[in-house]
Design an enzyme around this catalytic site. Structure first.
Site, PDB file in Angstrom:
ATOM      1  N   SER A 126       0.816  -1.212   0.000  1.00 46.58           N
ATOM      2  CA  SER A 126       0.000   0.000   0.000  1.00 46.58           C
ATOM      3  C   SER A 126       0.848   1.260   0.000  1.00 46.58           C
ATOM      4  O   SER A 126       0.382   2.321  -0.425  1.00 46.58           O
ATOM      5  CB  SER A 126      -0.886   0.029   1.242  1.00 46.58           C
ATOM      6  OG  SER A 126      -1.712  -1.094   1.280  1.00 46.58           O
ATOM      7  N   GLU A 173      -3.225   0.624  -9.131  1.00 45.56           N
ATOM      8  CA  GLU A 173      -2.087   1.517  -9.355  1.00 45.56           C
ATOM      9  C   GLU A 173      -0.880   0.667  -9.785  1.00 45.56           C
ATOM     10  O   GLU A 173      -0.497  -0.256  -9.049  1.00 45.56           O
ATOM     11  CB  GLU A 173      -1.755   2.300  -8.079  1.00 45.56           C
ATOM     12  CG  GLU A 173      -2.842   3.302  -7.692  1.00 45.56           C
ATOM     13  CD  GLU A 173      -2.598   3.964  -6.338  1.00 45.56           C
ATOM     14  OE1 GLU A 173      -2.895   5.156  -6.212  1.00 45.56           O
ATOM     15  OE2 GLU A 173      -2.120   3.285  -5.397  1.00 45.56           O
ATOM     16  N   ASN A 212      -3.653   6.271  -1.470  1.00 43.18           N
ATOM     17  CA  ASN A 212      -3.444   6.246  -0.017  1.00 43.18           C
ATOM     18  C   ASN A 212      -2.780   7.521   0.495  1.00 43.18           C
ATOM     19  O   ASN A 212      -3.007   7.922   1.643  1.00 43.18           O
ATOM     20  CB  ASN A 212      -2.652   5.007   0.394  1.00 43.18           C
ATOM     21  CG  ASN A 212      -3.505   3.758   0.298  1.00 43.18           C
ATOM     22  OD1 ASN A 212      -4.733   3.846   0.347  1.00 43.18           O
ATOM     23  ND2 ASN A 212      -2.890   2.607   0.145  1.00 43.18           N
TER      24      ASN A 212
HETATM   25  N1  LIG Z   1      -6.388  -4.433   3.359  1.00 43.48           N
HETATM   26  C1  LIG Z   1      -6.442  -3.583   2.347  1.00 43.48           C
HETATM   27  O1  LIG Z   1      -7.414  -2.824   2.201  1.00 43.48           O
HETATM   28  C2  LIG Z   1      -5.326  -3.543   1.342  1.00 43.48           C
HETATM   29  C3  LIG Z   1      -5.578  -2.957   0.083  1.00 43.48           C
HETATM   30  C4  LIG Z   1      -4.547  -2.935  -0.875  1.00 43.48           C
HETATM   31  C5  LIG Z   1      -3.293  -3.461  -0.568  1.00 43.48           C
HETATM   32  N2  LIG Z   1      -3.084  -4.012   0.684  1.00 43.48           N
HETATM   33  C6  LIG Z   1      -1.750  -4.575   0.946  1.00 43.48           C
HETATM   34  O2  LIG Z   1      -1.842  -5.985   0.750  1.00 43.48           O
HETATM   35  C7  LIG Z   1      -0.891  -6.633   1.621  1.00 43.48           C
HETATM   36  C8  LIG Z   1      -1.625  -7.675   2.459  1.00 43.48           C
HETATM   37  O3  LIG Z   1      -2.652  -7.021   3.205  1.00 43.48           O
HETATM   38  P1  LIG Z   1      -3.964  -7.792   3.705  1.00 43.48           P
HETATM   39  O4  LIG Z   1      -4.982  -6.745   3.975  1.00 43.48           O
HETATM   40  O5  LIG Z   1      -4.275  -8.930   2.804  1.00 43.48           O
HETATM   41  O6  LIG Z   1      -3.433  -8.331   5.129  1.00 43.48           O
HETATM   42  P2  LIG Z   1      -3.925  -9.571   5.994  1.00 43.48           P
HETATM   43  O7  LIG Z   1      -3.579  -9.238   7.405  1.00 43.48           O
HETATM   44  O8  LIG Z   1      -5.316  -9.965   5.651  1.00 43.48           O
HETATM   45  O9  LIG Z   1      -2.967 -10.759   5.475  1.00 43.48           O
HETATM   46  C9  LIG Z   1      -1.581 -10.710   5.664  1.00 43.48           C
HETATM   47  C10 LIG Z   1      -0.929 -11.964   5.114  1.00 43.48           C
HETATM   48  O10 LIG Z   1       0.468 -11.899   5.429  1.00 43.48           O
HETATM   49  C11 LIG Z   1       0.882 -13.137   5.961  1.00 43.48           C
HETATM   50  N3  LIG Z   1       2.006 -12.904   6.866  1.00 43.48           N
HETATM   51  C12 LIG Z   1       1.978 -12.324   8.099  1.00 43.48           C
HETATM   52  N4  LIG Z   1       3.210 -12.300   8.632  1.00 43.48           N
HETATM   53  C13 LIG Z   1       4.024 -12.864   7.698  1.00 43.48           C
HETATM   54  C14 LIG Z   1       5.410 -13.159   7.662  1.00 43.48           C
HETATM   55  N5  LIG Z   1       6.216 -12.838   8.693  1.00 43.48           N
HETATM   56  N6  LIG Z   1       5.909 -13.778   6.551  1.00 43.48           N
HETATM   57  C15 LIG Z   1       5.109 -14.090   5.507  1.00 43.48           C
HETATM   58  N7  LIG Z   1       3.777 -13.850   5.497  1.00 43.48           N
HETATM   59  C16 LIG Z   1       3.259 -13.247   6.577  1.00 43.48           C
HETATM   60  C17 LIG Z   1      -0.357 -13.656   6.692  1.00 43.48           C
HETATM   61  O11 LIG Z   1      -0.250 -15.064   6.875  1.00 43.48           O
HETATM   62  C18 LIG Z   1      -1.451 -13.264   5.703  1.00 43.48           C
HETATM   63  O12 LIG Z   1      -1.515 -14.238   4.656  1.00 43.48           O
HETATM   64  C19 LIG Z   1      -0.225  -5.523   2.434  1.00 43.48           C
HETATM   65  O13 LIG Z   1       0.978  -5.165   1.791  1.00 43.48           O
HETATM   66  C20 LIG Z   1      -1.238  -4.388   2.366  1.00 43.48           C
HETATM   67  O14 LIG Z   1      -0.658  -3.123   2.532  1.00 43.48           O
HETATM   68  C21 LIG Z   1      -4.073  -4.084   1.623  1.00 43.48           C
END
Ligand SMILES: NC(=O)c1ccc[n+]([C@@H]2O[C@H](COP(=O)([O-])OP(=O)(O)OC[C@H]3O[C@@H](n4cnc5c(N)ncnc54)[C@H](O)[C@@H]3O)[C@@H](O)[C@H]2O)c1
Length: 284
Positions: free
Chosen positions: A121, A154, A192
């Site tokens: 993000s 993006e 963001n």
């Molecule tokens: N939530 C949103 O609205 C959103 C939108 C766009 C982008 N993102 C980005 O997407 C990415 C994931 O976000 P999310 O919302 O799916 O989070 P989430 O908390 O739902 O999932 C996180 C994932 O990371 C894994 N994880 C945690 N610690 C880890 C480690 N040490 N090593 C490897 N894997 C690990 C978890 O097992 C899980 O699969 C982030 O970079 C976030 O910034 C999130």
């Protein structure tokens, strides 16, 4: 489908990992979802299957559609089969140290021609690129939540990326029936960088006692025609992810107002992360 890409690897089994797997499979790609354990990778398949069951019950999807989408996705622990991937999109926790190690691993696990992308993000894509032996083939492909519904993506260009990488990423996004905007590798990119100072201000407004959480959400929906208020949106994004985003924007631009509001920090410390833990500013 985009000509150069047949197989897409997705790393991460959270909110976004599941969404990205579905989007890519719907676009006709073979998808390999990798997570730290087979159980959490299989969890993505269960989440998608449950989503299809609901959609089929409501007449919004067919069993054939489910079978063809699910039939293109395999779930695996680790990167043993990532040699097949033409594009990998990483979507694990928003922590630079974790993503750096991951990019070094992905660099070893994939063929030299593969593009490595991050769904981060806010984090600097250039740092991830420089942790690989192919910085010219690394970019950001930043989807929005929920990935299946949100039209915007993006495509983030770090200074190291070559034109072909960005062109391939743009073509991949278009093939997923999304609208791509190209953006430089600046913290928070476009959306963001503009959105999170507003969300943080809403939390500070609540802390000052200007209005209740519900009233602020109602006001911004009704007064600005937003589909949801700031607190409902923070819960949807995840409060841990929101804090991580604000910390990066704060560190990058140095505006004191961008430091995460105390209530956000307190909720994360208490493990109340929003929808994904069923408790955030609201209960689910
Ligand atoms: N939530 C949103 O609205 C959103 C939108 C766009 C982008 N993102 C980005 O997407 C990415 C994931 O976000 P999310 O919302 O799916 O989070 P989430 O908390 O739902 O999932 C996180 C994932 O990371 C894994 N994880 C945690 N610690 C880890 C480690 N040490 N090593 C490897 N894997 C690990 C978890 O097992 C899980 O699969 C982030 O970079 C976030 O910034 C999130």
């Amino acid at each position: 489908m985009s000509g150069d890409i047949r197989t897409v690897g997705i790393v991460g089994s959270g909110i976004m990992g599941s969404g990205l797997a579905e989007v890519a499979a719907r676009a006709g790609y073979d998808v390999i979802v990798a997570s730290r354990s087979q159980a959490s990778a299989d969890g993505v398949l269960r989440t998608l299957d449950a989503g299809f069951t609901k959609a089929i019950d409501r007449g919004r999807a067919t069993a054939d559609e489910r079978d063809s989408v699910m039939g293109r996705i395999t779930a695996t622990e680790g990167f043993g089969s990532f040699g097949e991937c033409d594009l990998v999109i990483e979507s694990v926790i928003e922590q630079l140290g974790v993503k750096l190690q991951l990019f070094a691993e992905l660099d070893r696990a994939t063929k030299p021609s593969a593009i490595l992308a991050t769904n981060t993000s806010t984090l600097p894509v250039i740092d991830l690129a420089l942790f690989t032996s192919r910085p010219d083939q690394v970019c950001g492909i930043h989807f929005f939540n929920p990935a299946t519904l949100m039209k915007l993506v993006e495509v983030v260009r770090p200074v190291s990326a070559c034109a072909e990488t960005i062109e391939t990423a743009m073509a991949f996004v278009a093939s997923c029936d999304k609208d791509a905007v190209e953006v430089l590798d600046h913290a928070g990119f476009v959306v963001n960088a503009l959105l999170f100072p507003y969300l943080n201000s809403a939390v500070r407004m609540f802390e000052r006692g200007t209005a209740s959480i519900e009233s602020i959400d109602t006001a911004m929906k009704g007064g600005c025609n937003f589909p949801m208020g700031p607190f409902a949106l923070l819960d949807l994004v995840g409060l841990d992810t929101s804090v991580a985003i604000l910390e990066t924007i704060h560190a990058s631009f140095g505006n004191p107002a961008d430091a995460p509001a105390q209530t956000l920090l307190d909720k994360v410390a208490a493990g109340n992360l929003g929808r994904k833990t069923k408790q955030g500013f609201y209960s689910y």
